[in-house]
Motif scaffolding. Structure first.
Motif, PDB file in Angstrom:
ATOM      1  N   HIS A 284       0.875  -1.158   0.039  1.00 55.99           N
ATOM      2  CA  HIS A 284      -0.148   0.000   0.110  1.00 55.99           C
ATOM      3  C   HIS A 284       0.773   1.157  -0.001  1.00 55.99           C
ATOM      4  O   HIS A 284       1.706   1.446   0.817  1.00 55.99           O
ATOM      5  N   VAL A 285       0.716   2.176  -0.961  1.00 58.38           N
ATOM      6  CA  VAL A 285       1.211   3.532  -1.086  1.00 58.38           C
ATOM      7  C   VAL A 285       0.402   4.632  -0.751  1.00 58.38           C
ATOM      8  O   VAL A 285      -0.545   4.436  -1.140  1.00 58.38           O
ATOM      9  N   ASN A 286       0.936   5.711  -0.178  1.00 57.04           N
ATOM     10  CA  ASN A 286       0.350   6.925   0.014  1.00 57.04           C
ATOM     11  C   ASN A 286      -1.022   6.689   0.873  1.00 57.04           C
ATOM     12  O   ASN A 286      -1.937   7.460   0.738  1.00 57.04           O
ATOM     13  N   ARG A 287      -1.237   5.768   1.600  1.00 55.81           N
ATOM     14  CA  ARG A 287      -2.484   5.606   2.595  1.00 55.81           C
ATOM     15  C   ARG A 287      -2.459   6.549   3.701  1.00 55.81           C
ATOM     16  O   ARG A 287      -3.419   7.315   3.861  1.00 55.81           O
ATOM     17  N   ASP A 288      -1.486   6.871   4.481  1.00 53.50           N
ATOM     18  CA  ASP A 288      -1.434   7.403   5.571  1.00 53.50           C
ATOM     19  C   ASP A 288      -0.657   9.015   5.451  1.00 53.50           C
ATOM     20  O   ASP A 288      -1.017   9.977   5.818  1.00 53.50           O
ATOM     21  N   SER A 289       0.268   8.806   4.663  1.00 50.52           N
ATOM     22  CA  SER A 289       0.821  10.190   4.246  1.00 50.52           C
ATOM     23  C   SER A 289       1.703   9.868   2.699  1.00 50.52           C
ATOM     24  O   SER A 289       1.631   8.900   2.171  1.00 50.52           O
ATOM     25  N   LEU A 290       1.997  11.038   2.408  1.00 43.72           N
ATOM     26  CA  LEU A 290       2.778  11.270   1.036  1.00 43.72           C
ATOM     27  C   LEU A 290       3.986  10.104   0.877  1.00 43.72           C
ATOM     28  O   LEU A 290       4.772  10.050   1.784  1.00 43.72           O
ATOM     29  N   HIS A 291       3.885   9.170   0.034  1.00 43.18           N
ATOM     30  CA  HIS A 291       5.060   8.262  -0.393  1.00 43.18           C
ATOM     31  C   HIS A 291       5.008   7.410   0.668  1.00 43.18           C
ATOM     32  O   HIS A 291       5.991   6.400   0.767  1.00 43.18           O
ATOM     33  N   ALA A 292       4.203   7.297   1.804  1.00 42.96           N
ATOM     34  CA  ALA A 292       4.207   6.093   2.809  1.00 42.96           C
ATOM     35  C   ALA A 292       4.162   4.607   2.196  1.00 42.96           C
ATOM     36  O   ALA A 292       3.316   4.661   1.134  1.00 42.96           O
TER      37      ALA A 292
ATOM     38  N   PHE B  95       4.618 -15.470  -7.888  1.00 45.97           N
ATOM     39  CA  PHE B  95       3.698 -14.810  -7.022  1.00 45.97           C
ATOM     40  C   PHE B  95       3.748 -13.428  -7.791  1.00 45.97           C
ATOM     41  O   PHE B  95       4.535 -12.959  -8.595  1.00 45.97           O
ATOM     42  N   ASP B  96       2.655 -12.676  -7.202  1.00 47.27           N
ATOM     43  CA  ASP B  96       2.345 -11.187  -7.656  1.00 47.27           C
ATOM     44  C   ASP B  96       2.699 -10.369  -6.481  1.00 47.27           C
ATOM     45  O   ASP B  96       2.257 -10.868  -5.320  1.00 47.27           O
ATOM     46  N   ILE B  97       3.127  -9.071  -6.801  1.00 45.68           N
ATOM     47  CA  ILE B  97       2.989  -7.821  -5.949  1.00 45.68           C
ATOM     48  C   ILE B  97       1.743  -6.896  -6.168  1.00 45.68           C
ATOM     49  O   ILE B  97       1.798  -6.439  -7.404  1.00 45.68           O
ATOM     50  N   GLY B  98       0.885  -6.935  -5.229  1.00 42.36           N
ATOM     51  CA  GLY B  98      -0.115  -6.089  -5.558  1.00 42.36           C
ATOM     52  C   GLY B  98      -0.040  -4.711  -4.963  1.00 42.36           C
ATOM     53  O   GLY B  98      -0.237  -4.514  -3.734  1.00 42.36           O
ATOM     54  N   VAL B  99       0.507  -3.611  -5.967  1.00 38.61           N
ATOM     55  CA  VAL B  99       0.513  -2.105  -5.377  1.00 38.61           C
ATOM     56  C   VAL B  99      -0.626  -1.468  -5.512  1.00 38.61           C
ATOM     57  O   VAL B  99      -1.368  -1.331  -6.540  1.00 38.61           O
ATOM     58  N   VAL B 100      -1.069  -0.996  -4.290  1.00 37.09           N
ATOM     59  CA  VAL B 100      -2.280  -0.369  -4.255  1.00 37.09           C
ATOM     60  C   VAL B 100      -1.926   1.273  -3.949  1.00 37.09           C
ATOM     61  O   VAL B 100      -1.481   1.481  -2.832  1.00 37.09           O
TER      62      VAL B 100
ATOM     63  N   SER C 284      11.934  -3.793 -12.770  1.00 40.63           N
ATOM     64  CA  SER C 284      12.097  -2.884 -11.270  1.00 40.63           C
ATOM     65  C   SER C 284      11.556  -1.556 -10.963  1.00 40.63           C
ATOM     66  O   SER C 284      11.285  -1.500  -9.954  1.00 40.63           O
ATOM     67  N   ASN C 285      11.173  -0.851 -12.108  1.00 41.56           N
ATOM     68  CA  ASN C 285      10.879   0.390 -11.700  1.00 41.56           C
ATOM     69  C   ASN C 285       9.323   0.461 -12.316  1.00 41.56           C
ATOM     70  O   ASN C 285       9.077   0.009 -13.565  1.00 41.56           O
ATOM     71  N   HIS C 286       8.331   0.879 -11.653  1.00 42.65           N
ATOM     72  CA  HIS C 286       6.771   0.717 -12.130  1.00 42.65           C
ATOM     73  C   HIS C 286       6.180   2.234 -11.828  1.00 42.65           C
ATOM     74  O   HIS C 286       6.238   2.691 -10.503  1.00 42.65           O
ATOM     75  N   PHE C 287       5.471   2.853 -12.638  1.00 45.95           N
ATOM     76  CA  PHE C 287       4.722   4.165 -12.156  1.00 45.95           C
ATOM     77  C   PHE C 287       3.383   3.551 -12.031  1.00 45.95           C
ATOM     78  O   PHE C 287       2.850   2.762 -12.607  1.00 45.95           O
ATOM     79  N   VAL C 288       2.732   4.063 -10.763  1.00 47.86           N
ATOM     80  CA  VAL C 288       1.610   3.886 -10.590  1.00 47.86           C
ATOM     81  C   VAL C 288       0.595   5.175 -10.406  1.00 47.86           C
ATOM     82  O   VAL C 288       0.990   5.883  -9.746  1.00 47.86           O
ATOM     83  N   ASP C 289      -0.214   5.075 -11.067  1.00 49.70           N
ATOM     84  CA  ASP C 289      -1.301   6.250 -11.262  1.00 49.70           C
ATOM     85  C   ASP C 289      -2.016   6.371 -10.029  1.00 49.70           C
ATOM     86  O   ASP C 289      -2.126   5.594  -9.188  1.00 49.70           O
ATOM     87  N   GLY C 290      -2.310   7.650  -9.779  1.00 50.41           N
ATOM     88  CA  GLY C 290      -3.091   7.926  -8.693  1.00 50.41           C
ATOM     89  C   GLY C 290      -4.410   7.499  -8.219  1.00 50.41           C
ATOM     90  O   GLY C 290      -4.838   7.037  -9.368  1.00 50.41           O
ATOM     91  N   GLU C 291      -4.646   6.718  -7.002  1.00 50.19           N
ATOM     92  CA  GLU C 291      -5.879   5.824  -6.688  1.00 50.19           C
ATOM     93  C   GLU C 291      -6.054   4.871  -7.807  1.00 50.19           C
ATOM     94  O   GLU C 291      -7.044   4.698  -8.348  1.00 50.19           O
ATOM     95  N   SER C 292      -5.037   4.051  -8.054  1.00 53.03           N
ATOM     96  CA  SER C 292      -5.169   2.815  -8.863  1.00 53.03           C
ATOM     97  C   SER C 292      -4.402   1.987  -8.140  1.00 53.03           C
ATOM     98  O   SER C 292      -3.786   1.785  -7.036  1.00 53.03           O
ATOM     99  N   GLN C 293      -4.329   0.542  -8.967  1.00 56.71           N
ATOM    100  CA  GLN C 293      -3.805  -0.698  -8.600  1.00 56.71           C
ATOM    101  C   GLN C 293      -2.982  -1.028  -9.730  1.00 56.71           C
ATOM    102  O   GLN C 293      -3.176  -0.892 -10.652  1.00 56.71           O
ATOM    103  N   ARG C 294      -1.887  -1.790  -9.217  1.00 51.83           N
ATOM    104  CA  ARG C 294      -1.077  -2.520 -10.398  1.00 51.83           C
ATOM    105  C   ARG C 294      -0.285  -3.736  -9.795  1.00 51.83           C
ATOM    106  O   ARG C 294       0.206  -3.716  -8.602  1.00 51.83           O
ATOM    107  N   THR C 295      -0.399  -4.758 -10.580  1.00 52.27           N
ATOM    108  CA  THR C 295       0.110  -5.863 -10.315  1.00 52.27           C
ATOM    109  C   THR C 295       1.415  -6.264 -10.948  1.00 52.27           C
ATOM    110  O   THR C 295       1.541  -5.956 -12.141  1.00 52.27           O
ATOM    111  N   VAL C 296       2.449  -6.462 -10.215  1.00 52.53           N
ATOM    112  CA  VAL C 296       3.674  -6.933 -10.694  1.00 52.53           C
ATOM    113  C   VAL C 296       4.040  -8.579 -10.627  1.00 52.53           C
ATOM    114  O   VAL C 296       3.872  -8.758  -9.447  1.00 52.53           O
TER     115      VAL C 296
END
Length: 192
Positions: A9-17, A30-35, A60-72
């Motif tokens: 989980h990214v940016n849940r409590d604070s910026l870049h958290a 396995f998958d890494i689910g980035v929310v 290794s580097n992934h851009f994740v749009d705001g308020e979205s999910q990405r599976t790696v």
């Protein structure tokens, strides 16, 4: 088990958290689910040497749009077990977390066979009746049919020999065979 997902989980409590579990265990790819709960962010993923010996991450580097999910996807291609560290960083290192990842050998499905007590009992034996058994079984059940068939064959042989030889002794023998067949048929029919 295949299909496991490591939640990030990214940016849940604070910026870049970053919020990740301390440890993760799987027995295969396995998958890494980035929310992403906030604004757009870059997420960096890195497997240490121990993990990269049997596993690889698609990038290794992934851009994740705001308020979205990405599976790696992380592919486990090697054999054996491995324990190592997955480094996860957001916003080019503004926040970094480490997850201990343990990859185990896949569990083989346990194969069981249920056996009940009827297998310990002797099974009745079927008589051996030849290739398909149906014709011989029918003949064995009706001895009159067997006697009649043999009588017809004997009579045909006697008549054939009598016609070829044209001798009174042979004709008498053929009549004797005919009489024997008739007597056998009478006895067979009387026995029913």
């Amino acid at each position: 088990m295949p299909g496991d997902t490591l939640p990030v989980h990214v940016n849940r409590d604070s910026l870049h958290a970053l919020e990740v579990p301390d440890a993760f265990e799987t027995d295969g790819s396995f998958d890494i689910g980035v929310v992403n709960h906030g604004g757009s962010v870059h997420v960096h993923l890195h497997l240490d040497d121990d993990l990269s010996a049997i596993a690889s991450v698609e990038a290794s580097n992934h851009f994740v749009d705001g308020e979205s999910q990405r599976t790696v996807h992380v592919s486990v291609d090697g054999d054996g077990e491995a324990t190592g560290t997955l480094k996860i960083a957001s916003a080019y290192g503004a926040e970094t977390r480490y997850v201990t990842v343990r990859i185990t050998e896949p569990q083989e499905a346990e194969r069981t066979v249920e056996v009940d007590e009827s297998l310990s009992q002797p099974q009745p034996r079927q008589p051996d009746t030849g290739d398909d058994g149906t014709a011989l079984a029918a003949l064995a059940g009706t001895p009159q049919l067997v006697v009649g068939a043999l009588g017809v064959v004997a009579l045909a042989v006697a008549v054939g020999v009598a016609a070829l030889v044209d001798d009174i002794v042979v004709v008498a023998g053929a009549l004797a065979v005919l009489l024997g067949v008739l007597v056998a048929a009478y006895i067979a029919l009387a026995g029913e």
